[in-house]
Design an enzyme around this catalytic site. Structure first.
Site, mmCIF file in Angstrom:
data_model
loop_
_atom_site.group_PDB
_atom_site.id
_atom_site.type_symbol
_atom_site.label_atom_id
_atom_site.label_comp_id
_atom_site.label_asym_id
_atom_site.label_seq_id
_atom_site.Cartn_x
_atom_site.Cartn_y
_atom_site.Cartn_z
ATOM 1 N N PRO A 18 -40.097 -7.476 26.624
ATOM 2 C CG PRO A 18 -39.680 -9.776 26.546
ATOM 3 C CD PRO A 18 -40.766 -8.767 26.750
ATOM 4 C CG MET A 19 -39.207 -4.725 22.756
ATOM 5 S SD MET A 19 -39.985 -3.203 22.177
ATOM 6 C CE MET A 19 -40.182 -2.315 23.701
ATOM 7 C CB CYS A 102 -36.700 -14.937 19.653
ATOM 8 S SG CYS A 102 -35.633 -14.090 18.471
ATOM 9 C CE LYS A 141 -42.999 -11.110 24.300
ATOM 10 N NZ LYS A 141 -42.185 -11.274 23.097
ATOM 11 C CG ASN A 204 -46.687 -8.995 23.035
ATOM 12 O OD1 ASN A 204 -45.976 -9.653 22.291
ATOM 13 N ND2 ASN A 204 -46.514 -7.703 23.219
ATOM 14 N N GLY A 205 -49.012 -7.848 21.360
ATOM 15 C CA GLY A 205 -49.047 -7.663 19.912
ATOM 16 C C GLY A 205 -50.020 -6.575 19.510
ATOM 17 C CG ASP A 206 -50.384 -5.529 16.200
ATOM 18 O OD1 ASP A 206 -49.141 -5.415 16.171
ATOM 19 O OD2 ASP A 206 -51.022 -6.171 15.346
ATOM 20 N NE ARG A 229 -44.255 -3.863 17.099
ATOM 21 C CZ ARG A 229 -44.898 -4.530 16.162
ATOM 22 N NH1 ARG A 229 -44.452 -4.502 14.927
ATOM 23 N NH2 ARG A 229 -45.985 -5.225 16.444
#
Ligand SMILES: Cc1cc2nc3c(=O)[nH]c(=O)nc-3n(C[C@H](O)[C@H](O)[C@H](O)COP(=O)(O)O)c2cc1C
Length: 330
Positions: A18-19, A102, A141, A204-206, A229
């Site tokens: 989600p972004m 968030c 999340k 999640n992350g990188d 990203r």
């Protein structure tokens, strides 16, 4: 084979994260075409939804072709969250996701998003209430914890599972880190290695190369990778990861013509969905990545990101095709 509730999401699924202002229906559709197995909407405020704030309600739109799709909501007040579950259900998603990650001040200060990491009992009771209020699978999340000294993600994940959470995606940073430093996947692996865990644990992350995705699967043993990203302006990332997993070799990058075609379709879908002004404006952030690394491109990029009329953007894309159509990406 991972399952979210009754939904079969395949072996080591790739999830579009989600972004905000990015994971809208046009972008989700492109990611789905390019191999994303599950897509999520950007976060939607429960308070906004129950006030019927137009901007929040519009974020509920989903296309059939993007399923399975999860709608993500945030909030800290049980009554509002339950009411928004009902509103969300009416637009027919496959999954409801709760944002407990968030880090932004205006969200956290209301105890929502990562703010709830300071009150794990509330996090668990809100999740329980939402699970009991819908037949749809509810996923969560979140982040590793509030800060480095308060990481209890193994215990937190187990408690969420015990109240019926169907899957958990964990961003390997704390709230205090915001987006700084490297994501730490070690604690996510600890969650997965807890013998009591049986729901899917997504990392999640990188995840920004196919090799990193493989590492998440093979070294950390996670059930799937959530990608944020690396997909912005580059929806091909999902298929590149899959190709690498299947063959051990890198897929050739998309050609210039494929990039231009994707940019055209992205813009057209955005205009169809949210109208000329917002459609033109909100597609801008993707162009830099669509055309990253091309020498002497600045003047053309400027045309893409400063034109207010869609016809000018389409003309710029035609011009780019004429001038750079044969450019070879390596
Ligand atoms: C522009 C942007 C908007 C984001 N909006 C949300 C959001 O609405 N909900 C959410 O849970 N996370 C949001 N995130 C966090 C991402 O989902 C993800 O956890 C984070 O970017 C780390 O993953 P990555 O390294 O693959 O990007 C956002 C991140 C970015 C860059």
């Amino acid at each position: 084979m991972a399952k979210i509730g009754d939904i079969d999401v395949g072996d080591f699924p790739l999830l579009l994260a989600p972004m905000e202002d990015v994971s809208d229906p046009p972008f989700r559709a492109l990611c789905k075409e390019q191999g994303a197995d599950v897509v999520y909407t950007e976060f939607i405020s429960s308070e906004g939804l129950i006030r019927d704030a137009a901007k929040s309600v519009m974020k509920l739109d989903i296309y059939e072709k993007e399923r399975p799709v999860g709608i993500q909501i945030f909030g800290a007040v049980e009554e509002s969250m339950l009411r928004s579950v009902e509103i969300v259900e009416a637009s027919g998603p496959d999954i409801i996701d709760i944002n407990f990650g968030c880090p932004v001040k205006k969200v956290v200060s209301k105890g929502a998003g990562a703010g709830i990491l300071k009150d794990i009992d509330l996090m668990v009771s809100l999740t329980r209430a939402m699970v009991n209020h819908t037949k749809l699978p509810v996923t969560v999340k979140t982040r590793l914890g509030w800060d480095h000294d308060s990481i209890k993600i193994v215990e937190v994940a187990e408690r969420l599972q015990d109240v019926g959470c169907a899957a958990i995606s964990i961003h390997g940073r704390t709230r205090a880190q915001m987006y700084k430093g490297d994501a730490d996947w070690g604690p996510i692996a600890e969650v997965k290695n807890n013998p009591r865990m049986h729901i899917p644990v997504f990392g999640n992350g990188d995840v920004n190369t196919p090799e990193r995705a493989i590492e998440m699967r093979d070294k950390y043993g996670l059930d799937g990778a959530m990608i944020g990203r690396a997909s912005i302006g580059y929806p091909w990332f999902f298929n590149e990861v899959k190709h690498f997993m299947e063959t051990g070799t890198h897929k050739a990058p998309p050609t210039m013509k494929e990039r231009i075609e994707a940019a055209r379709r992205h813009l057209q879908m955005s205009i169809d969905w949210k109208g000329e002004v917002l459609g033109v404006f909100e597609t801008r952030r993707h162009y830099t990545n669509y055309f990253r690394g091309i020498p002497h491109f600045k003047e053309y990029r400027m045309k893409l990101v400063t034109s207010d009329q869609s016809e000018d953007v389409f003309s710029a894309l035609d011009l780019i095709e004429k001038e750079f159509g044969d450019y070879q990406f390596v």
